[in-house]
Design an enzyme around this catalytic site. Structure first.
Site, mmCIF file in Angstrom:
data_model
loop_
_atom_site.group_PDB
_atom_site.id
_atom_site.type_symbol
_atom_site.label_atom_id
_atom_site.label_comp_id
_atom_site.label_asym_id
_atom_site.label_seq_id
_atom_site.Cartn_x
_atom_site.Cartn_y
_atom_site.Cartn_z
ATOM 1 N N SER A 1 4.280 -105.249 122.125
ATOM 2 C CA SER A 1 4.471 -106.498 121.369
ATOM 3 C C SER A 1 3.926 -106.449 119.948
ATOM 4 O O SER A 1 4.289 -107.282 119.123
ATOM 5 C CB SER A 1 3.822 -107.666 122.114
ATOM 6 N N LYS B 1 -2.835 -110.370 118.708
ATOM 7 C CA LYS B 1 -1.705 -110.856 117.913
ATOM 8 C C LYS B 1 -2.135 -110.960 116.455
ATOM 9 O O LYS B 1 -3.297 -110.791 116.116
ATOM 10 C CB LYS B 1 -1.231 -112.237 118.402
#
Length: 220
Positions: free
Chosen positions: A20, A93
């Site tokens: 991701s 993230k």
């Protein structure tokens, strides 16, 4: 004992399990997370590790007792420090929106905007758009909006817009900033915010700067 104290209070090691965050982080990378300063020093563009138990994690299996939840947190913490992959709830993230930011995707040029200014994102996975999902959010106090660099393969704040927290990560859940890749040797290096020769995105501003009303450019 000294090394254990240092790792527990200053830095922490994590292994990247998914794609991701490609191309910045790839599966199998091991990173060191700087826990000094905590959430107060975050800036847009930082790579942040946080506990997603209350925001991102799937709790469909039931809440369990307080005792088992506490035990799970202890085991998860030990596993993280040893870079062991468990079914835990720590996420990495990129910080896209700080408290008070107005984050929109996308403008007429197909770019994500923060406070009305288009953001250049050279770290995106090749061929990815800033987002296939359109959104218009204002980040509330004490929370951040986060997204993966591999936007077409990242479950991030966008995937939780309809949840009670709106996909916003509480600052209290932030573990620290990803500082460097230390394994494998061929990918070892310091991690930093984005750089670009294109028109500037909103000037990076830390939460501490916001408290004093000052702004500053970030050098990477």
């Amino acid at each position: 004992m000294l090394m254990m104290l240092v790792r527990g209070s200053l830095v922490e090691s994590f292994r990247i399990p998914t794609a991701s965050m490609e191309p910045t982080l790839t599966p199998g990378d091991r990173i060191l997370v700087n826990k000094i300063g905590g959430a107060s020093s975050l800036q847009r563009g930082d790579l942040v590790v946080f506990d997603g138990t209350h925001i991102f994690a799937n709790r469909a299996a039931g809440s369990g007792s307080d005792q088992s939840s506490a035990a799970g947190k202890v085991l998860g913490s030990i596993a993280s420090r040893l870079s062991i992959d468990l079914n835990e709830s720590d996420y990495v993230k990129r910080v896209v929106g700080l408290p008070g930011d107005h984050v929109v995707c996308c403008d007429a040029g197909g770019l994500l905007t923060v406070n009305g200014v288009a953001v250049q994102e050279p770290y995106l996975y090749p061929g990815d758009k800033p987002s296939d999902l359109t959104f218009d959010v204002t980040v509330p106090a004490a929370r951040i909006w986060v997204m993966g660099d591999h936007r077409s393969d990242s479950a991030d704040s966008r995937a939780h817009l309809g949840d009670p927290g709106g996909g916003m990560v509480p600052l209290d859940d932030v573990i620290g900033r990803a500082g460097l890749i230390y394994w494998p040797p061929g990918r070892a290096g310091v991690l930093g915010g984005p750089t670009s020769s294109k028109p500037r995105s909103p000037a990076p501003q830390s939460l501490a700067d916001r408290a004093t009303g000052t702004m500053g450019d970030r050098h990477t």
